[in-house]
Design an enzyme around this catalytic site. Sequence first.
Site, PDB file in Angstrom:
ATOM      1  CE1 TYR A   5      -3.851  21.372   4.642  1.00  7.81           C
ATOM      2  CE2 TYR A   5      -4.685  20.527   6.715  1.00  7.81           C
ATOM      3  CZ  TYR A   5      -4.084  20.309   5.493  1.00  7.81           C
ATOM      4  OH  TYR A   5      -3.740  19.041   5.128  1.00  7.81           O
ATOM      5  N   GLY A  51       8.534   0.100   1.238  1.00  4.52           N
ATOM      6  CA  GLY A  51       7.766  -0.507   0.146  1.00  4.52           C
ATOM      7  C   GLY A  51       6.289  -0.573   0.445  1.00  4.52           C
ATOM      8  CG  ASP A  60      -1.816  12.713  -3.254  1.00  8.40           C
ATOM      9  OD1 ASP A  60      -2.540  12.034  -2.504  1.00  8.40           O
ATOM     10  OD2 ASP A  60      -1.474  13.872  -2.995  1.00  8.40           O
TER      11      ASP A  60
HETATM   12  O1  KDG Z   1      -1.299  14.545  -0.444  1.00 11.03           O
HETATM   13  C1  KDG Z   1      -0.820  15.842  -0.625  1.00 11.03           C
HETATM   14  C2  KDG Z   1      -1.812  16.764  -0.024  1.00 11.03           C
HETATM   15  O2  KDG Z   1      -1.727  16.668   1.354  1.00 11.03           O
HETATM   16  C3  KDG Z   1      -1.639  18.167  -0.413  1.00 11.03           C
HETATM   17  O3  KDG Z   1      -1.646  18.300  -1.801  1.00 11.03           O
HETATM   18  C4  KDG Z   1      -2.652  19.089   0.224  1.00 11.03           C
HETATM   19  O4  KDG Z   1      -4.751  18.144  -0.306  1.00 11.03           O
HETATM   20  C5  KDG Z   1      -3.990  18.522   0.529  1.00 11.03           C
HETATM   21  C6  KDG Z   1      -4.374  18.410   1.926  1.00 11.03           C
HETATM   22  O5  KDG Z   1      -5.581  18.401   2.176  1.00 11.03           O
HETATM   23  O6  KDG Z   1      -3.525  18.330   2.791  1.00 11.03           O
END
Ligand code: KDG
Length: 318
Positions: free
Chosen positions: A103, A230, A257
């Site tokens: 990040y 599942g 998501d």
């Molecule tokens: O759920 C998918 C997310 O991890 C990705 O789109 C990036 O929002 C994100 C994150 O904060 O990791």
Amino acid sequence: MEVVTFGESMVLFSSDKNLPLEYVHQFNKQMAGAESNVAIGLAKLGHRVGWFSKLGDDPFGRYVLHQIRGYGIDISRCRHTGDAPTGVYFKEQRTKGKTQVYYYRRHSAASMMHPDELDEAYLAGFKILHITGITPALSPDCLALTRKAVASARKLGLKIVFDPNVRWKLWDSEEAAKEVLLELAGSADYILPGLDEGELLTGCTQPEDIASALLKPGAAGVVVKLGSKGAYFKSEQDSGYMAPFPAEEVDPVGAGDAFAAGFISGLLHGETLEQAVRRASAMGAIAVSVNGDVEGLPNEAELLDMMKGDQDYQNVKR
Ligand code: KDG
């Protein structure tokens, strides 16, 4: 309008090559963000959705906004700032199934969202608030904003769907994460933890025990996501295991998501908890079989076809 959500969306750079990032020379540019993934999943299914955030006044902010607006999502409450950049992250895939993210989002524009900027009158126009555990981890102001949105939603009678979505790179400690996420779970109508997240929140290891512990009096349902195994769902009236839809896994990121989008869509269609979890599971299976968070998500007709066509599908009820 039906569903409102908010959080950070970023530009995602990924590679076609399974290599450590230091050896990657070309990147693909995409847009990602858990909450906007859910908003896009819902919009593709035909639901009316609002998403808000704070974006940098920069090319990446404009890119993110154009993408989300392109799905017909209402972005009228999205803010911009010239004081901070739009967040960015890189995805590294060394081998199939081994994904790392890096990040570049500390002090990003989204982390500067402020509770005073919440438009409560806007929230009043929706039926469901979707929140994740990512937003409160971005900054103290984002935590305060999340708390305020939850309090407003409860006051206004919106149902709250909460996905803990633990991102360890964003939390200072396990205790800090647990405290905030348990607080949010305690205010939610529907809680959608993964097995590890359920374990973190409750100390239990079995889906049944996790669901029982999180199903506080008043919560309508808990769904524990079990990945390729599942899901387990529980409400006061009903409980059971949902077998997974068959899927060949290409990229698991975004599956949770998609699951949330399917689940919320089921609620909006007036489905039972079990039916909504089935819809959610189908969405999750579709998401993992395509590279990218949202690129493979279906429209309503495609989703129904996929759910109908699966003869091997079995719902094991206990
Ligand atoms: O759920 C998918 C997310 O991890 C990705 O789109 C990036 O929002 C994100 C994150 O904060 O990791």
